[in-house]
Design an enzyme around this catalytic site. Structure first.
Site, mmCIF file in Angstrom:
data_model
loop_
_atom_site.group_PDB
_atom_site.id
_atom_site.type_symbol
_atom_site.label_atom_id
_atom_site.label_comp_id
_atom_site.label_asym_id
_atom_site.label_seq_id
_atom_site.Cartn_x
_atom_site.Cartn_y
_atom_site.Cartn_z
ATOM 1 N N ARG A 1 -0.103 -14.789 -116.206
ATOM 2 C CA ARG A 1 -0.576 -15.361 -117.189
ATOM 3 C C ARG A 1 -2.245 -14.499 -117.465
ATOM 4 N NH1 ARG A 1 -0.248 -21.381 -118.294
ATOM 5 N NH2 ARG A 1 -1.120 -21.009 -120.160
ATOM 6 N N ASN B 1 -1.443 -30.714 -109.205
ATOM 7 C CA ASN B 1 -1.703 -29.808 -110.385
ATOM 8 C C ASN B 1 -3.053 -30.208 -110.923
ATOM 9 O OD1 ASN B 1 -1.465 -28.244 -112.518
ATOM 10 N ND2 ASN B 1 0.676 -28.813 -113.184
ATOM 11 N N HIS C 1 1.829 -25.681 -109.881
ATOM 12 C CA HIS C 1 1.723 -25.047 -111.495
ATOM 13 C C HIS C 1 2.995 -24.966 -112.084
ATOM 14 C CE1 HIS C 1 -2.490 -24.724 -110.652
ATOM 15 N NE2 HIS C 1 -2.131 -23.925 -109.591
ATOM 16 N N TYR D 1 5.094 -25.147 -121.006
ATOM 17 C CA TYR D 1 5.505 -26.061 -120.042
ATOM 18 C C TYR D 1 6.637 -26.934 -120.217
ATOM 19 C CZ TYR D 1 0.436 -24.906 -119.662
ATOM 20 O OH TYR D 1 -0.828 -24.116 -119.155
ATOM 21 N N ALA E 1 -6.485 -26.836 -115.247
ATOM 22 C CA ALA E 1 -7.720 -25.751 -115.508
ATOM 23 C C ALA E 1 -8.744 -25.783 -114.414
ATOM 24 C CB ALA E 1 -8.180 -25.818 -116.852
ATOM 25 N N PRO F 1 -6.386 -32.305 -115.944
ATOM 26 C CA PRO F 1 -6.639 -32.403 -117.264
ATOM 27 C C PRO F 1 -5.461 -31.932 -118.098
ATOM 28 C CG PRO F 1 -7.969 -30.874 -116.469
ATOM 29 C CD PRO F 1 -7.493 -31.483 -115.242
ATOM 30 N N ASN F 2 -5.062 -32.335 -119.309
ATOM 31 C CA ASN F 2 -4.200 -32.019 -120.189
ATOM 32 C C ASN F 2 -2.804 -32.214 -119.771
ATOM 33 O OD1 ASN F 2 -5.807 -31.066 -122.438
ATOM 34 N ND2 ASN F 2 -6.568 -29.392 -120.950
ATOM 35 N N GLU G 1 -0.243 -27.328 -103.911
ATOM 36 C CA GLU G 1 -0.645 -27.065 -104.990
ATOM 37 C C GLU G 1 0.494 -26.718 -106.060
ATOM 38 O OE1 GLU G 1 -4.146 -24.208 -105.348
ATOM 39 O OE2 GLU G 1 -3.295 -23.419 -107.069
ATOM 40 N N ARG H 1 2.875 -30.850 -125.151
ATOM 41 C CA ARG H 1 1.810 -29.583 -125.028
ATOM 42 C C ARG H 1 2.575 -28.278 -124.899
ATOM 43 N NH1 ARG H 1 -1.625 -28.372 -119.658
ATOM 44 N NH2 ARG H 1 -2.961 -26.704 -120.414
#
Ligand code: DQA
Length: 151
Positions: free
Chosen positions: A111, A78, A104, A24, A81, A11-12, A102, A19
């Protein structure tokens, strides 16, 4: 040896480049093939990448299952969320016979505390976090290395 990897974004991540570029960066996923080429050099011709993005958890699950049934060699994932929330995606990674790295873009460990937890990481070969779009290429390189070792 030719490898076929699924590069799966959750998502996103369809809005990359638009964004929150301060987090990012300014690039979209279309930048990734060139970064892979730069990092892997001639070996990049031995890697075929299938790119897919969805905002929907169930669609991501279907795609992971499909990667298993099609005997893909690896997954760069990725999950956005869903990384921090999805037991369903974790359960799927636990059974599919496809090695997963994985990724990110941001350093999730620098964060908010809820981003420092991954439901998925225990079912992956490893995690790359904080290197921007280079992270996708690093994950491809790590999968090539992993696949060379297990073949
Ligand atoms: C992300 C980090 C997640 O916490 C966030 O929800 C994202 C993107 C990253 O690539 O840095 O959507 O996975």
């Amino acid at each position: 040896m030719m490898y076929r990897f699924l590069v799966l974004n959750g998502p996103n991540l369809g809005a990359l480049g638009i964004r929150q570029p301060e987090i990012y960066g300014p690039q979209g996923m279309d930048a990734v093939p060139e970064i892979v080429l730069d990092l892997l050099g001639p070996r990049s011709t031995q890697v075929y990448l299938d790119f897919f993005q969805s905002n929907h958890e169930g669609v991501l699950l279907d795609k992971l299952e499909q990667a298993h049934h099609e005997k893909q060699d690896g997954i760069v994932f990725n999950a956005g969320a869903y990384t921090h929330t999805s037991l369903a995606l974790a359960d799927c990674l636990a059974w599919i016979q496809v090695p997963c790295v994985e990724v990110h873009i941001s350093n999730v460990f620098s964060r908010e505390s809820l981003r420092q937890q991954s439901m998925l990481a225990r079912h992956t070969v490893g995690v790359i976090s904080g290197f921007g779009m280079l992270g996708y290429a690093l994950a491809v390189q790590a999968l090539v290395h992993h696949c060379d070792k297990i073949r």
